[in-house]
Design a protein around this motif. Structure first.
Motif, short mmCIF file in Angstrom:
data_model
loop_
_atom_site.label_atom_id
_atom_site.label_comp_id
_atom_site.label_asym_id
_atom_site.label_seq_id
_atom_site.Cartn_x
_atom_site.Cartn_y
_atom_site.Cartn_z
N ALA A 230 -5.18 22.87 21.32
CA ALA A 230 -4.66 24.05 20.63
C ALA A 230 -3.84 23.64 19.41
N GLY A 231 -3.05 22.57 19.53
CA GLY A 231 -2.27 22.09 18.40
C GLY A 231 -3.14 21.57 17.28
N GLN A 232 -4.18 20.83 17.63
CA GLN A 232 -5.09 20.31 16.61
C GLN A 232 -5.84 21.44 15.91
N LEU A 233 -6.30 22.43 16.67
CA LEU A 233 -7.00 23.55 16.05
C LEU A 233 -6.07 24.34 15.13
N ALA A 234 -4.82 24.48 15.52
CA ALA A 234 -3.86 25.18 14.67
C ALA A 234 -3.67 24.43 13.35
N ALA A 235 -3.60 23.10 13.43
CA ALA A 235 -3.44 22.30 12.22
C ALA A 235 -4.68 22.38 11.33
N LEU A 236 -5.86 22.40 11.94
CA LEU A 236 -7.09 22.54 11.16
C LEU A 236 -7.14 23.90 10.48
N ARG A 237 -6.76 24.93 11.20
CA ARG A 237 -6.79 26.28 10.62
C ARG A 237 -5.73 26.46 9.54
N ALA A 238 -4.66 25.66 9.62
CA ALA A 238 -3.62 25.71 8.60
C ALA A 238 -4.00 24.92 7.35
N GLY A 239 -5.14 24.22 7.41
CA GLY A 239 -5.58 23.44 6.26
C GLY A 239 -4.83 22.14 6.07
N LEU A 240 -4.35 21.56 7.17
CA LEU A 240 -3.58 20.33 7.06
C LEU A 240 -4.44 19.08 6.97
#
Length: 286
Positions: A216-226
């Motif tokens: 979930a943390g990795q997907l959040a970072a991907l969706r944030a464009g990090l």
């Protein structure tokens, strides 16, 4: 009219669902020749071939394909009758482990259905890295586990499915950034290992942009464009892009079912059969 043996029908269904005689033998706790002999006996009872033995893998003949749904229905009816009469109702506990991404994406429906159909079996589920799960199993803390392994053969458990690994990002043009902003799990995650090895071999400069043990943390970072991360192709959400150009290819991974015992028995065996039956063809993309 032939008198069908339910045990032979169960073996026939197991061979198809496990994807082969060898995997079915491991699942049923029998030798491969014994499983082959049971299928042969069923074919003799029916007077027809059920499997096409001329090609690779397991392929049903026309007669086998016609028998499969009927065999499943008969076995399900038998199990329901036995359960309603209080016969064959298993009790006990299964301590099951899986990596967090697999446990949250592919297992909820399977484990929920299993718990409802076997209310006397207690499920205890642990989410962790493969290395930690295997360590817990070696210390007698787990009965079964789905683990990520290198596709090197049957040395570690029963292969459940192969998974192509891909680069994923919010937008495909993230692949052009240098150094490449990388979103990964901490060591010893196998996807992290694949990413670093591929980038090193291709000479691509990268920097750690976000590290999290949680999917979930990795997907959040991907969706944030990090940055760019590595995911199984089947697990890339539809709102993220699969990066096909500008980055080196990633070797596919493999998911295997490992048992603390050479042949799982009782509740563990029943759960192993259900996991292999549901996931043996590979999970669908969310």
């Amino acid at each position: 009219m032939p008198q069908l043996d339910l045990d032979l029908l169960r073996t026939f269904v197991a061979v198809f669902e496990a994807g082969g005689f060898t995997r079915a033998a491991a699942l049923l706790g029998r030798t491969q020749p014994a499983v082959s002999l049971q299928v042969q006996r069923l074919e003799e009872q029916l007077g027809t071939s059920l499997f096409d033995r001329g090609g690779r893998g397991v392929a049903l003949t026309t007669e086998g394909a016609a028998l499969l749904p009927q065999a499943r229905r008969l076995l399900r009816l038998h199990d329901e009758i036995a359960a309603s009469l209080g016969q064959g109702e298993l009790e006990g506990e299964v301590r099951f482990g899986a990596p967090e991404d697999i446990a949250t994406s592919h297992l909820p429906a399977i484990l929920g259905a299993f718990a409802r159909s076997h209310p006397r079996i207690r499920l205890s589920v642990t989410c962790d890295y493969t290395a930690n799960l295997l360590d817990q199993m070696s210390r007698g803390l787990l009965d079964l586990a789905l683990v990520k392994r290198e596709p090197l053969g049957p040395d570690l458990g029963i292969s459940v499915w192969r998974e192509p690994l891909v680069w994923a990002a919010l937008e495909a043009d993230f692949a052009a950034q240098r150094p490449l902003p990388l979103i990964v799990a901490p060591a010893p995650d196998i996807y992290r290992k694949r990413a670093l090895a591929a980038l090193d071999a291709a000479g691509v400069a990268f920097r750690p942009a976000f590290t999290s043990p949680s999917l979930a943390g990795q997907l959040a970072a991907l969706r944030a464009g990090l940055g760019v991360g590595v995911l199984p192709e089947a697990m890339v959400p539809r709102d993220l892009a699969i990066v096909g150009e500008g980055l080196p290819p990633l070797a596919e991974g493999e998911i295997a079912l490992v048992s603390a015992r050479a042949t799982p028995t009782g509740p563990a065996d029943r759960l192993a059969q259900e996991v292999l039956r549901q996931l043996g063809r590979g999970p669908a993309r969310p």
